[in-house]
Design an enzyme around this catalytic site. Structure first.
Site, short mmCIF file in Angstrom:
data_model
loop_
_atom_site.label_atom_id
_atom_site.label_comp_id
_atom_site.label_asym_id
_atom_site.label_seq_id
_atom_site.Cartn_x
_atom_site.Cartn_y
_atom_site.Cartn_z
N LYS A 248 2.44 11.39 -3.24
CA LYS A 248 1.50 10.65 -4.10
C LYS A 248 0.60 11.60 -4.89
O LYS A 248 0.16 11.29 -5.98
CB LYS A 248 0.66 9.74 -3.21
CG LYS A 248 -0.25 8.79 -3.95
CD LYS A 248 -0.81 7.79 -2.98
CE LYS A 248 -1.90 6.95 -3.58
NZ LYS A 248 -2.39 5.98 -2.60
N GLU B 84 -7.39 0.46 -4.71
CA GLU B 84 -7.43 0.44 -3.25
C GLU B 84 -8.75 -0.08 -2.69
O GLU B 84 -8.73 -0.91 -1.77
CB GLU B 84 -7.09 1.83 -2.70
CG GLU B 84 -5.60 2.12 -2.81
CD GLU B 84 -5.24 3.58 -2.66
OE1 GLU B 84 -6.12 4.38 -2.29
OE2 GLU B 84 -4.07 3.93 -2.92
N ASP C 188 -13.09 5.57 2.24
CA ASP C 188 -11.67 5.63 2.58
C ASP C 188 -11.26 7.07 2.90
O ASP C 188 -11.13 7.90 2.01
CB ASP C 188 -10.85 5.08 1.40
CG ASP C 188 -9.35 5.03 1.70
OD1 ASP C 188 -8.93 5.56 2.75
OD2 ASP C 188 -8.61 4.48 0.86
N ASP D 211 0.88 -1.17 0.00
CA ASP D 211 0.00 0.00 0.00
C ASP D 211 0.92 1.22 0.00
O ASP D 211 1.59 1.50 0.98
CB ASP D 211 -0.88 -0.01 1.26
CG ASP D 211 -1.63 1.30 1.47
OD1 ASP D 211 -1.67 2.13 0.54
OD2 ASP D 211 -2.18 1.49 2.57
#
Ligand code: AMP
Length: 576
Positions: free
Chosen positions: A68, A147, A170, A6
């Site tokens: 990211k 994800e 999330d 992850d």
């Protein structure tokens, strides 16, 4: 052995399947989650994780965080990233290298492959950037996994009843997304996803810090950072306690700071922030066309879903109990690990395909494979390209739909073929658009249209483009690697030969019609015979070079030919 990774905005984690069980691997400090932070010191020294984060207070301009956000995007606007002179891919590679190191240290063996997760909304270039980062770190990405799909796997939702639908909420440190998945026979598809790449727990830290700083005078940057850290700590504790006292001794050099914050105060502060996530959720639900009652489960992932107010609001919104059985910050890494275990054969088999296992394309001139949808593209997807006619007056074009990784059409598998009628046109003038569309069920539909007639031919390909036996995929990919050199040489040769086949008659015409001056003639004739001899020898790079030389040698004569043609056209016009 394949790792599950992850690669998160604020935190990252790595796992592996050991004796049939997915486990996350802890670093030397016993921590399974590492901050996605990288410090760049002098002389090429790099530190990753908690060590890097600790340096933020004293050396903030050299600690890259939340990289990211910049992966695969064109314009980067991050002062720290610019200051350290690194690309987002290089920074991500440093994080991945650290995860690889932890895994290899724990497992006492070298590991070269990984499944890496990305947000469902990541586009091709963001996914490609993630892959490149892994390559830089010495890891081959065997699959990019969405994800939410990873989270669903961690919760064991793949074992649910036929055709179940789940919502994955999330909420991490810097980003939020809600995805609606549908699982059918062990295959997850993303029905809809909506989110905000600038919304997360960091915002709450800011809100708490503002609350704490209220009424205090100017503070140094370091002290502000200290307040922000205390704010985050308070936030975490308020997930367990009803109130918390923040204490910072000698915050301004002489007096000490002390202020109580209650969970109620935090709830009021974050109400607006939570409702933003619910607006995104509503949009995703609308896009998916589902109602709350259609959902079989709602799972929460991301550290910020530990906040009680978030849990209550989400449960109310979906009118459902929310599933929080997994560690919210470990679920995605765990799911990636499960997928890695399935791919490596370390875990019992289940099919999990929300990507195209092999590239899809059509055959073009010279028997070459022209890829329209590359391998590992997330489905559903759509792609198209324009093609032209190979011969004057050609009345139909055969569309051969191919699957595979090889450069030559004949080495790939044919999934089907059909003809498109075309209007007569000189060579290279017709325009036939070919579009591939793979729906959420993995069905490939091919559409072809001659732009002159505007008539469509739509063909559903019966052979499944998605359900391919794992062993067959492996064999195809293996061969493409084994024959990479030969395949590339053949592609170069074929392309150069097509160019030569076009060029040679044209050069002959130029020579015959006297466009060539005497001093050029010898050079051109040498170049022509070189093209012919290299073509006969079958040497790809030599032919490519010879064609280029011939092209250059005839440049001046070709220009004269064009000039003459234009003069003639002009004269004709004047006469009229
Ligand atoms: P993630 O990006 O999923 O690792 O989530 C990190 C975010 O979760 C950060 O903003 C953390 O402050 C937040 N977080 C972690 N633990 C808790 C907790 N117990 N209560 C509230 N927020 C938390």
């Amino acid at each position: 052995m394949i790792l599950g990774i992850d690669l998160g905005t604020t935190h990252s984690a790595v796992g592996v399947v050991d004796s049939g069980f997915p486990i996350l691997l802890a670093d030397e400090e016993g921590k399974r989650i590492i901050p996605s932070a990288v410090w760049y010191g002098d002389g090429g020294v790099v530190e990753v994780g908690r060590k890097a984060l600790r340096r933020r207070e004293t050396d903030p301009m050299r600690v890259v965080t939340s990289v990211k956000r910049w992966m695969g995007v064109g314009r980067i606007d991050d002062p720290v990233l610019n200051a350290v002179g690194k690309t987002p891919e290089e920074v991500s590679a440093d994080i991945l290298r650290e995860l690889k190191r932890i895994a290899e240290w724990r497992l006492e063996t070298e590991v070269k492959q990984a499944v890496v997760t990305v947000p469902a909304y990541f586009n091709d270039s963001q996914r490609a950037a993630t892959k490149r980062a892994a390559e830089l770190a010495g890891l081959e990405v065997v699959r990019i996994l969405n994800e939410p799909t990873a989270a669903a796997l961690a919760y064991g939702l793949d074992k649910m009843k036929e055709r179940s639908r789940v919502a994955v909420y999330d909420l991490g440190g810097g980003t939020f997304d809600l995805s609606i998945l549908e699982m059918q026979e062990g295959v997850f598809q993303v029905l809809a996803t909506h989110g905000d790449t600038r919304l997360g727990g960091d915002d709450v830290d800011q809100m708490i810090a503002c609350f704490l700083l209220e009424g205090l005078g100017e503070l140094s940057a370091e002290m502000q950072m200290r307040f922000l850290e205390e704010a985050e700590k308070a936030k975490r504790l308020l997930s367990e306690e009803e109130s918390y006292i923040v204490r910072i001794p000698f915050y301004d050099g002489s007096s000490s700071f002390e202020k109580t914050i209650t969970r109620n105060e935090l709830n009021v502060m974050t109400r607006e922030w939570i409702s933003k996530t619910l607006k995104c959720s509503q949009q995703a639900m609308l896009d998916s066309g589902l109602r709350n009652t259609d959902l079989d489960a709602v799972v929460l992932v991301g550290g910020s879903t530990r906040m009680p107010a978030v849990r209550t609001a989400v449960a109310e919104f979906f009118e459902k109990n929310v599933d929080v059985t997994q560690h919210p910050d470990e679920a995605i890494a765990l799911g990636a690990t499960i997928q890695a275990g399935v791919l490596s054969g370390a875990m019992s088999k289940m099919v999990l395909l929300d990507v195209t296992p092999l590239s899809l394309g059509i055959e073009t001139f010279g028997g070459l494979m022209n890829v329209l949808i590359p391998r590992n593209t997330t489905i559903p997807c759509k792609a198209g390209e324009m093609f032209t006619n190979a011969a004057d007056g050609q009345r139909k074009m055969r569309v051969r739909v191919l699957q595979g990784e090889r450069e030559m059409a004949r080495d790939n598998w044919e999934l089907g073929n059909f003809d498109v009628e075309m209007e007569s046109a000189p060579k290279g003038q017709a325009r036939v658009g070919v579009q591939f569309k793979i729906d959420a069920d993995g069905i490939l539909e091919v559409l072809a249209r001659d732009t002159a007639t505007g008539k469509d031919v739509v063909v559903k390909i019966e052979n499944s483009a998605v359900n391919v036996d794992d062993a067959a995929v492996e064999e195809m990919v293996g061969k493409s690697v084994e024959f990479a050199f030969e395949d590339m040489a053949e592609r170069i040769f074929t392309e150069a030969k097509m160019k030569a086949d076009e060029l040679l008659p044209a050069v002959e015409m130029i020579l015959e019609q006297g466009f060539v001056e005497d001093i050029e003639r010898a050079e051109i004739e040498v170049a022509v015979s070189k093209v012919k001899s290299t073509m006969a020898m079958g040497n790809a790079n030599a032919l490519k070079a010879a064609v280029k030389t011939l092209d250059e040698a005839t440049e001046a004569a070709a220009a004269r030919l064009v000039e003459r043609a234009m003069e003639e056209a002009l004269e004709r016009e004047m006469r009229i």
